[in-house]
Design an enzyme around this catalytic site. Structure first.
Site, PDB file in Angstrom:
ATOM      1  N   TYR A   5       0.853  -1.189   0.000  1.00 27.52           N
ATOM      2  CA  TYR A   5       0.000   0.000   0.000  1.00 27.52           C
ATOM      3  C   TYR A   5       0.890   1.240   0.000  1.00 27.52           C
ATOM      4  O   TYR A   5       1.796   1.349   0.823  1.00 27.52           O
ATOM      5  CB  TYR A   5      -0.910  -0.017   1.234  1.00 27.52           C
ATOM      6  CG  TYR A   5      -1.725   1.243   1.368  1.00 27.52           C
ATOM      7  CD1 TYR A   5      -2.788   1.483   0.513  1.00 27.52           C
ATOM      8  CD2 TYR A   5      -1.403   2.202   2.320  1.00 27.52           C
ATOM      9  CE1 TYR A   5      -3.521   2.651   0.622  1.00 27.52           C
ATOM     10  CE2 TYR A   5      -2.136   3.375   2.430  1.00 27.52           C
ATOM     11  CZ  TYR A   5      -3.193   3.591   1.574  1.00 27.52           C
ATOM     12  OH  TYR A   5      -3.915   4.746   1.670  1.00 27.52           O
ATOM     13  N   ASP A  59      -1.026  -7.047   6.865  1.00 29.65           N
ATOM     14  CA  ASP A  59      -2.052  -6.046   6.548  1.00 29.65           C
ATOM     15  C   ASP A  59      -3.251  -6.807   5.984  1.00 29.65           C
ATOM     16  O   ASP A  59      -3.253  -7.231   4.829  1.00 29.65           O
ATOM     17  CB  ASP A  59      -1.505  -5.037   5.528  1.00 29.65           C
ATOM     18  CG  ASP A  59      -2.481  -3.877   5.286  1.00 29.65           C
ATOM     19  OD1 ASP A  59      -3.685  -4.049   5.537  1.00 29.65           O
ATOM     20  OD2 ASP A  59      -2.020  -2.807   4.829  1.00 29.65           O
ATOM     21  N   LYS A  88     -11.967   0.697   5.385  1.00 32.69           N
ATOM     22  CA  LYS A  88     -12.358  -0.055   4.194  1.00 32.69           C
ATOM     23  C   LYS A  88     -13.487  -1.034   4.527  1.00 32.69           C
ATOM     24  O   LYS A  88     -14.589  -0.603   4.772  1.00 32.69           O
ATOM     25  CB  LYS A  88     -11.125  -0.739   3.600  1.00 32.69           C
ATOM     26  CG  LYS A  88      -9.884   0.182   3.496  1.00 32.69           C
ATOM     27  CD  LYS A  88     -10.074   1.338   2.537  1.00 32.69           C
ATOM     28  CE  LYS A  88      -8.971   2.407   2.646  1.00 32.69           C
ATOM     29  NZ  LYS A  88      -7.600   1.931   2.526  1.00 32.69           N
TER      30      LYS A  88
END
Ligand SMILES: *Cc1c(COP(=O)(O)O)cnc(C)c1O
Length: 378
Positions: free
Chosen positions: A100, A172, A197
């Site tokens: 990310y 993650d 999210k």
């Protein structure tokens, strides 16, 4: 209890008047008991602890299957907490080569000041991972499926390599959630999320969390970082997230079902160069995905367009339901030209679009995409 039951009931806070759903405790401070004992009624001051945060953390720990959870005001705040508690000066961290972008930015531009070095590795290449390990490596970050290339790395294999060298693995788990992927069962020490999210699921609250497998000294350090460093989410944000988690599996199951159908639709489109989705049998790591993701392949899809960057950006703006916007995991479908959202050092291919598939009715979504392709032809 089953995941679905926990997601509704875990972490309910009794308030003495029988509220079936948790109220929001906006108070910053709490009265002492009759004897003047601080915290005698359970709470002292909201930075230290608050009923909404405690409820959310209890639920998150149960869902992820760890012993303790810590919540933060964003996913990046959780990542920073992890870095600042696990890593000491003169240590080294390994991150995936398509990590990310915010976390890559943090590791590359903020940690070096504290004399923390890093290596980026293609996590699918275990020889490269073994080569990247140094004497002072403390933490390996795993992110699978990766963002935005949907590469699947083998969490248990990476954990075995890390364990043999005494290195911690932090996963993650934002893109999968513990409904799909269970890092602790595969050997990871820590899981962390952008709760913004799928956990939030409605694109209306920022949040982040770390869950630790075992309550240990590191857990104490993370708690200290959170409450003394002051990186705490508001009671209202905790309440919203707690509420959203009740419907996590309902939302995600529909999103996955929609995504599988959309991936197959996209595969048949002549203007699409390639579809990246781990649920497709020709995905290079489909077998690992099938095992590791329990046959649920998530709701994120990337595609590359034959007509290059210009065509990709044009297509992203062609739809009515799929909004051209960043972020993911909400009930609404989004599409994004990733490269132009990646700041100064972009690494996504120019012609790549990333789709976050929502819970809308599948025929409407497919029709929306079909209209987007038609507009390119005319
Ligand atoms: C969005 C995201 C983050 C960062 O979280 P924020 O809540 O935006 O701070 C970290 N990791 C992944 C995989 C993400 O998708």
């Amino acid at each position: 209890m089953h995941f679905d039951t926990l997601s509704v009931h875990a972490g309910h806070i009794e308030d003495g008047i029988g509220s079936v759903m948790s109220p929001i405790h906006v108070t910053t401070t709490f009265e002492r008991d009759e004897n003047g004992v601080i915290g005698g009624k359970g709470y002292v001051y909201t930075r230290w602890d608050n009923p909404n945060r405690r409820g959310l953390e209890t639920k998150l720990a149960k869902l992820e299957g760890g012993e303790e959870a810590f919540t933060f005001p964003s996913g990046m705040a959780a990542a920073m907490a992890l870095a600042q508690t696990v890593l000491e000066p003169e240590t080294h961290i390994i991150i995936p080569d398509d990590c990310y972008h915010g976390i890559a930015h943090l590791v590359k531009s903020m940690l070096p000041k504290w004399k923390i070095s890093y290596t980026e590795v293609d996590m699918i290449d275990t020889a490269a991972l073994e080569n990247a390990i140094q004497k002072n490596t403390r933490l390996i970050i795993v992110e699978t499926p990766s963002n935005p290339m949907l590469k699947i790395s083998d969490i248990s294999l990476i954990c075995r390599i890390a364990k043999s060298k005494g290195i911690l693995v932090g996963c993650d788990n934002t893109w999968t959630t513990p409904l799909i992927q269970r890092p602790f069962e595969l050997g990871a020490d820590l899981a962390f999320h952008s709760s913004t999210k799928f956990f939030g699921g409605h694109s209306d609250v920022l949040g982040g969390c770390i869950i630790i497998k075992k309550k240990n000294e590191l857990a104490e350090k993370i708690r200290e970082y959170q409450v003394i460093g002051g990186s705490v989410p508001s009671p209202f944000d905790c309440w919203l997230l707690n509420r959203s988690l009740s419907t996590l599996s309902l939302r995600l199951e529909r999103q996955i079902k929609n995504a599988e159908l959309i991936a197959n639709f996209l595969k048949a489109q002549p203007l699409v160069e390639q579809v990246y989705y781990p649920g497709l049998p020709d995905h290079p790591n489909h077998d690992i995905a099938r095992r590791q993701m329990h046959g649920l392949f998530g709701s994120m899809i990337s595609i590359t367009m034959k007509g290059g960057e210009k065509q990709a950006i044009q297509f992203a703006g062609n739809m009515k339901l799929f909004k051209h916007a960043t972020s993911l995991g909400g009930v609404e479908s989004l599409i994004e030209h990733r490269r132009s959202a990646e700041g100064k050092s972009p690494r996504s291919p120019e012609n790549l679009l990333r789709l976050s598939v929502g819970i809308e009715y599948i025929d409407d979504l497919i029709e929306d995409l079909a209209m987007g392709f038609d507009r390119l032809k005319s």
